[in-house]
Structures are given as structure tokens and as C-alpha cells.
Design an enzyme around this catalytic site. Sequence first.
Site: not given
Ligand code: CP3
Length: 355
Positions: A31, A27, A77, A40, A154
Site C-alpha cells: 500500500r 511487503r 497471502d 487493487r 488466525y
Molecule cells: O512481501 C510481499 O510483498 C509479499 C506479499 C505478502 C502479503 N502478505 C501481502 C499483503 C506477504 C509475504 C504476506 C504475508 C502475511 N500475511 C503475513 C506474514 C508476514 C507478516 O507481515 O508478519 C501475515 C501475518 C499475513 C496476514 C495478513 N494479511 C494480515 C494480518 C493483513 C492485514 C495487514 C495490514 O497491514 O492491514 C494482510 C493483508 C495484506 N497482505 C496486505 C498485503 C499487501 C494489505 C492488503 C491491502 O491491500 O489492503
Amino acid sequence: MKELQNDRFIRACLRQDVDRTPVWMMRQAGRYLPEYRATRAKAGGFLKLCKTPELACEVTMQPIERFNIDAAILFSDILVIPEAMGMELTFGAGEGPKFPSPLQSHADVEKLPIPDPEDKLGYVMGAVRTICSALDNRIPLIGFAGSPWTLATYMVEGGGSKNFSKVKGMAFTQPKTMHLLLEKLADSVAIYLNAQIANGVRAVQIFDTWGGILSTSDYKEFSLNYMQRIVQQLDRDYEGNKIPVILYSKGGMGWLESIADTGCDVVGLDWSIDIDQARERIGHKVALQGNMDPGMLYASPERIRAEVKDILRRFGHHNGHVFNLGHGITPDVPVENAAAFFKAVQEESAQWHQK
Ligand code: CP3
């Protein structure tokens, strides 16, 4: 493919010599960076950001421009796969992901197609190509996907979950339906990751965020088997380059030997295990990635450095370590602390690679 200027990350994944331990952060584009929040807002939402290759490239490059990092990770994602299979997906402001019509029946699963990535996920392929040209072979780009089990959680729960009652209910009362879903997801993910490789990613990671909620035998049946099915289908030798495969099962540290036996190159560690013990168990077979507690990024830069030094000392004078957190960086971490983490790995790790 042209040679990379900095190939430390790839070399460490393949357990070759390096001058210092490579580092990236799960990640790393996100944010906690003010410039991410600005992009964003400009995109008008998280999914729009993922679907606009120029903006996905912009946010992928933000941490690369700010810190000295040894690999970039595609901005996207894991849930774009179920969306490409026809499921409506929303990300509300400040909420997690939601599927308003989750999978319930065998018929729901039977209807799901295996998406053609160049068609339904063309925007991801466009992002991969745009990012590769921005990187210009300075460092490698990592591609990724979710594990079939994690995607299924999911798709069946309709979003995040506490008890995983629906997805476990389906696994244990309708196992045929669950296995059909996992098979379709494994094949979709394998085709998708191969398309990312064909478009320029130099390594791939499979995120199994929810494998750890299962018992040992259920983990093997519902999660690990399908990750292995993906590993077997991947193009791991592409245009003369080895493409390392990283498997990361959060909560899966009891199963390291089985994870290493899938034939992956790197096992991702969460922070619940000491890395020296993980190395003793599987370090003769695979490289290790990890594993600082992301919560340590709330400590002072001095404390972060001490923790980095301790992990390096535990790993010792060996090849095959990619430094990372044990899970993703959280949104409220101060940027200076992320900077302190990267700097500490760079400054402290060279001594462990001297001959
Ligand atoms: O690592 C990176 O920088 C690459 C980007 C990346 C994102 N999601 C961007 C993201 C990667 C590799 C993911 C994978 C992902 N997405 C996973 C597996 C990894 C983990 O963290 O366990 C999962 C379970 C998801 C599903 C997902 N997407 C969730 C549960 C959420 C909400 C999480 C939260 O913290 O609110 C997301 C949203 C998400 N994916 C964001 C980002 C940068 C935040 C979205 C925003 O900008 O509001």
C-alpha cells in the site's frame, strides 16, 4: 532452469561470495506504492488481486520496476492455505483478515483436508508462472507460506488478536487438537511450497509472525517443530539448483541457535537484536537476513543511510548477509524513503565485499 542474470540473493543465502550485499524488503509490493493502490482498486479487493495471476504479477513487478531490487516476492497471502482447506476468509476494506467461522473443536480440525495446491491453489501457481515469465530470469522469485503456528493463530482466533486467548487456550487445554491442526498445516505448507518450487520460485521463506508470543518450551513444541517438519520435506535441490529456505520468527531472537539447527539456509532477523551478535551466535551455520527497524523508514534519507551503514559495519567483511527490514514496510512510509533504503544498501555495501 536457465541461469539467473542477477543471482546475488541466492549466492548470499548459500554464503557464497557476492560483489555487494543483496537487498529486498518484506511487503515490498504494497500500500505504500500508489500504483499498488490503483491495481487493487482495479481488481476490486485484496483477495481478488491475489486470485488473478495477471494482476498479482503486475503488483509483484511494481517495486522491481521502480527500484533496483535483488529478488521479487510472490504476491499472495499466508491465509490462502486455510481458505484452501475450506475456511471462509474475508478482508474488509481497512480491516485485517477475518475467518467468520473459526476452529473450535477437535471435530472442526478433523474435517480439514490437506489441499492439493494445483487444484485449490491453482491461481497461486498461475501467478508464480506468470511472474517468472515477466522476470525472465533477471532476478529470482521468492515463494512463501505462513508457519503452522502463525496460521493456527488466525484460524482459531478468527482474525488478528491481542492476547491470543483462544489459540493459547486450545494449545494448553486441547493439546491433541492443536497438534493435529499443526500437523495438517505443516504437511499442507510443505506440499504447497514444493508446488511453488516446481512452478519456478528459486527460494522460499516461512513467515512465523507469531512464534514470539510463546515461551521457550512452547515455541519449540508448537512452532519450531512444525517448521522443521516442513524444512525436512522441501525439494531443496530442484533441477540442479539449490533452493534456499529462510525461516523468520518475529520475536524469536532468543532462539536463534535452535532455529539455525532446523537445517534452514537463512535465518530472518527482526530488529530487536544487533546483527553482529546474531552472526557471532549462528553465522558459522547459516546466512542472516535483516534487520533494519521498518520504523526507520519514517526518518530522513540521511538517517536511513546512516542506519544501513551501521548494519553493514556490524555484519562486517563476511559472506551470508541478505539485507532486509526486520518486518514488513508499513503503508504510510513515503516512497522516497523506501528508495533511499535500497540505494543506500547498493552504494554502501560493495566496500564490505572487496577481497
Ligand atoms: O512481501 C510481499 O510483498 C509479499 C506479499 C505478502 C502479503 N502478505 C501481502 C499483503 C506477504 C509475504 C504476506 C504475508 C502475511 N500475511 C503475513 C506474514 C508476514 C507478516 O507481515 O508478519 C501475515 C501475518 C499475513 C496476514 C495478513 N494479511 C494480515 C494480518 C493483513 C492485514 C495487514 C495490514 O497491514 O492491514 C494482510 C493483508 C495484506 N497482505 C496486505 C498485503 C499487501 C494489505 C492488503 C491491502 O491491500 O489492503
